[in-house]
Design an enzyme around this catalytic site. Structure first.
Site, PDB file in Angstrom:
ATOM      1  N   ALA A  52       0.865  -1.189   0.000  1.00 29.03           N
ATOM      2  CA  ALA A  52       0.000   0.000   0.000  1.00 29.03           C
ATOM      3  C   ALA A  52       0.901   1.239   0.000  1.00 29.03           C
ATOM      4  O   ALA A  52       0.784   2.113   0.857  1.00 29.03           O
ATOM      5  CB  ALA A  52      -0.961   0.000   1.180  1.00 29.03           C
TER       6      ALA A  52
ATOM      7  N   GLY B  97       5.728   8.512   0.849  1.00 26.07           N
ATOM      8  CA  GLY B  97       6.659   8.346   1.972  1.00 26.07           C
ATOM      9  C   GLY B  97       7.579   7.140   1.748  1.00 26.07           C
ATOM     10  O   GLY B  97       8.796   7.221   1.943  1.00 26.07           O
ATOM     11  N   HIS B  98       7.002   6.015   1.314  1.00 25.45           N
ATOM     12  CA  HIS B  98       7.834   4.836   1.021  1.00 25.45           C
ATOM     13  C   HIS B  98       8.794   5.143  -0.128  1.00 25.45           C
ATOM     14  O   HIS B  98       9.954   4.744  -0.104  1.00 25.45           O
ATOM     15  CB  HIS B  98       6.958   3.649   0.586  1.00 25.45           C
ATOM     16  CG  HIS B  98       6.045   3.120   1.635  1.00 25.45           C
ATOM     17  ND1 HIS B  98       4.677   3.261   1.569  1.00 25.45           N
ATOM     18  CD2 HIS B  98       6.292   2.429   2.779  1.00 25.45           C
ATOM     19  CE1 HIS B  98       4.124   2.664   2.620  1.00 25.45           C
ATOM     20  NE2 HIS B  98       5.074   2.170   3.366  1.00 25.45           N
TER      21      HIS B  98
ATOM     22  N   GLN C 146       2.437  -8.983  13.521  1.00 22.93           N
ATOM     23  CA  GLN C 146       2.489  -7.678  14.189  1.00 22.93           C
ATOM     24  C   GLN C 146       1.114  -7.020  14.303  1.00 22.93           C
ATOM     25  O   GLN C 146       1.001  -5.893  14.761  1.00 22.93           O
ATOM     26  CB  GLN C 146       3.499  -6.749  13.509  1.00 22.93           C
ATOM     27  CG  GLN C 146       3.112  -6.269  12.132  1.00 22.93           C
ATOM     28  CD  GLN C 146       4.261  -5.524  11.459  1.00 22.93           C
ATOM     29  OE1 GLN C 146       5.212  -6.139  10.987  1.00 22.93           O
ATOM     30  NE2 GLN C 146       4.192  -4.209  11.411  1.00 22.93           N
TER      31      GLN C 146
ATOM     32  N   GLY D 148      11.117   4.916   8.146  1.00 25.01           N
ATOM     33  CA  GLY D 148      10.478   6.231   8.202  1.00 25.01           C
ATOM     34  C   GLY D 148      10.301   6.702   9.645  1.00 25.01           C
ATOM     35  O   GLY D 148       9.930   5.922  10.526  1.00 25.01           O
TER      36      GLY D 148
ATOM     37  N   GLN E 259       9.261   2.445  16.446  1.00 25.61           N
ATOM     38  CA  GLN E 259       9.775   1.299  15.682  1.00 25.61           C
ATOM     39  C   GLN E 259      11.247   1.519  15.310  1.00 25.61           C
ATOM     40  O   GLN E 259      12.060   0.595  15.382  1.00 25.61           O
ATOM     41  CB  GLN E 259       8.913   1.101  14.426  1.00 25.61           C
ATOM     42  CG  GLN E 259       9.470   0.099  13.434  1.00 25.61           C
ATOM     43  CD  GLN E 259       8.478  -0.242  12.337  1.00 25.61           C
ATOM     44  OE1 GLN E 259       7.593  -1.054  12.530  1.00 25.61           O
ATOM     45  NE2 GLN E 259       8.619   0.359  11.174  1.00 25.61           N
TER      46      GLN E 259
ATOM     47  N   SER F  93      -0.234   4.302   4.985  1.00 24.69           N
ATOM     48  CA  SER F  93      -1.068   3.414   4.153  1.00 24.69           C
ATOM     49  C   SER F  93      -2.502   3.401   4.650  1.00 24.69           C
ATOM     50  O   SER F  93      -3.422   3.053   3.922  1.00 24.69           O
ATOM     51  CB  SER F  93      -0.514   1.990   4.191  1.00 24.69           C
ATOM     52  OG  SER F  93       0.823   2.001   3.802  1.00 24.69           O
ATOM     53  N   ARG F  94      -2.696   3.778   5.924  1.00 21.42           N
ATOM     54  CA  ARG F  94      -4.048   3.762   6.485  1.00 21.42           C
ATOM     55  C   ARG F  94      -4.870   4.983   6.056  1.00 21.42           C
ATOM     56  O   ARG F  94      -6.091   4.981   6.232  1.00 21.42           O
ATOM     57  CB  ARG F  94      -3.982   3.739   8.015  1.00 21.42           C
ATOM     58  CG  ARG F  94      -3.396   2.453   8.563  1.00 21.42           C
ATOM     59  CD  ARG F  94      -3.749   2.298  10.024  1.00 21.42           C
ATOM     60  NE  ARG F  94      -3.448   0.953  10.477  1.00 21.42           N
ATOM     61  CZ  ARG F  94      -2.316   0.603  11.040  1.00 21.42           C
ATOM     62  NH1 ARG F  94      -1.379   1.495  11.252  1.00 21.42           N
ATOM     63  NH2 ARG F  94      -2.117  -0.647  11.406  1.00 21.42           N
TER      64      ARG F  94
END
Ligand code: PAF
Length: 282
Positions: free
Chosen positions: A32, A36-37, A61, A149, A155, A188-189
């Site tokens: 998705a 940013g990716h 996860q 990111g 994370q 992605s959300r």
């Protein structure tokens, strides 16, 4: 772009490329993809000779099955975006290529307590799942630099702790948050938000920026309360946390010790969608 589905093909290729002198960058994703990716792929291309991206929606996860079921999977579009960005290799595995016969988190890692608060408190088991899959992905792809990111700041710290404690020879590059025109951090959300709510969600970044201006005037607790009250007044917004912390160790700032970087970090549930954002002040 070469699409590789099996570690038996990818690991020897990566090992050979490294032995021939190539520097390898790795961008792990759950698909998705958004700009940013793509900015992570671009940073990898700037700093390395070969960029490997992976797309794998890692079930271990997700602590909420509904979140996993709803996770968007536009694979054709993702492949086209990676091609256009000049990614060299896409690792696109099925679960058994990563996990073999393992179906749940089996490893325990020393995450230095960084996994207990924030996302860890709201999503039990999440970081154990992230740590395990990233360890496997690093063993499979063998990169020199792992690109992550900053939106997922916790994370990034946890994975830095992981590679340090496992003494894996990989550098971690934390890349700046990419934002939509209204300031909303790309995620992605975001596609799960209606156009109207997505526009209003720009308030999250605006509130973080406002909090920055309050740092010299108010205590961390006062800023947190002000920010939470302000975001919670918006219809369908519910703040999970809004905190001002030491950016190095995620501990509260007491005012006693010297802090080299301050982190203002938030998670807000907007219309049922969990949105993360943060600002680091050096
Ligand atoms: O940030 C993500 O998309 C995931 O947590 C990651 C690092 C790809 C592991 O599944």
């Amino acid at each position: 772009m070469q699409i590789i589905k099996h570690r038996s093909e990818l690991t020897p290729l990566s090992t050979r490329l490294r032995s021939e002198g190539a520097k390898i960058g790795f961008v792990p994703t759950m698909g998705a993809l958004h700009q940013g990716h793509i900015s992570l792929v671009e940073q990898s291309k700037n700093r390395t000779n070969i960029t490997i991206a992976s797309i794998f929606v890692n079930p271990t996860q997700f602590n909420d099955q509904k979140d996993l079921d709803k996770y968007p999977k536009p694979i054709e579009q993702d492949i086209a975006m990676l091609e256009a960005a000049g990614c060299d290799i896409l690792y696109l595995p099925q679960a058994d290529d990563i996990y073999g016969p393992i179906t749940e988190v089996t490893d325990t890692f020393d995450l230095g307590g960084l996994d207990l608060g924030l996302e860890g408190a709201s999503r039990p088991g999440h970081f154990a799942g992230v740590a395990q899959v990233v360890k496997f992905l690093l063993e499979i792809t063998r990169p020199d630099i792992l690109f992550l990111g900053q939106k997922d700041y916790q994370q990034c710290l946890i994975l830095t702790q992981l590679v340090g404690s496992l003494q894996m020879p990989v550098e971690i590059a934390m890349c700046p948050i990419y934002r939509e025109p209204n300031g909303l951090a790309m995620s992605s959300r975001n596609v799960r938000l209606s156009a109207d709510i997505r526009q209003k969600a720009g308030a999250i970044y605006a509130t973080l920026q406002y909090a920055v201006t309050l740092i010299p005037i108010l205590s961390p607790e006062e800023i947190q309360q002000t920010a939470i009250a302000s975001l919670n007044t918006l219809a369908n917004f519910k703040v999970d946390y809004f905190l001002i912390l030491n950016a190095k160790n995620l501990q509260p700032i007491t005012g006693q010790e010297k802090v080299s970087a301050i982190l203002i970090i938030t998670a807000v549930i907007v219309d049922g969608v969990r949105l993360l954002d943060n600002i680091v002040m050096e």
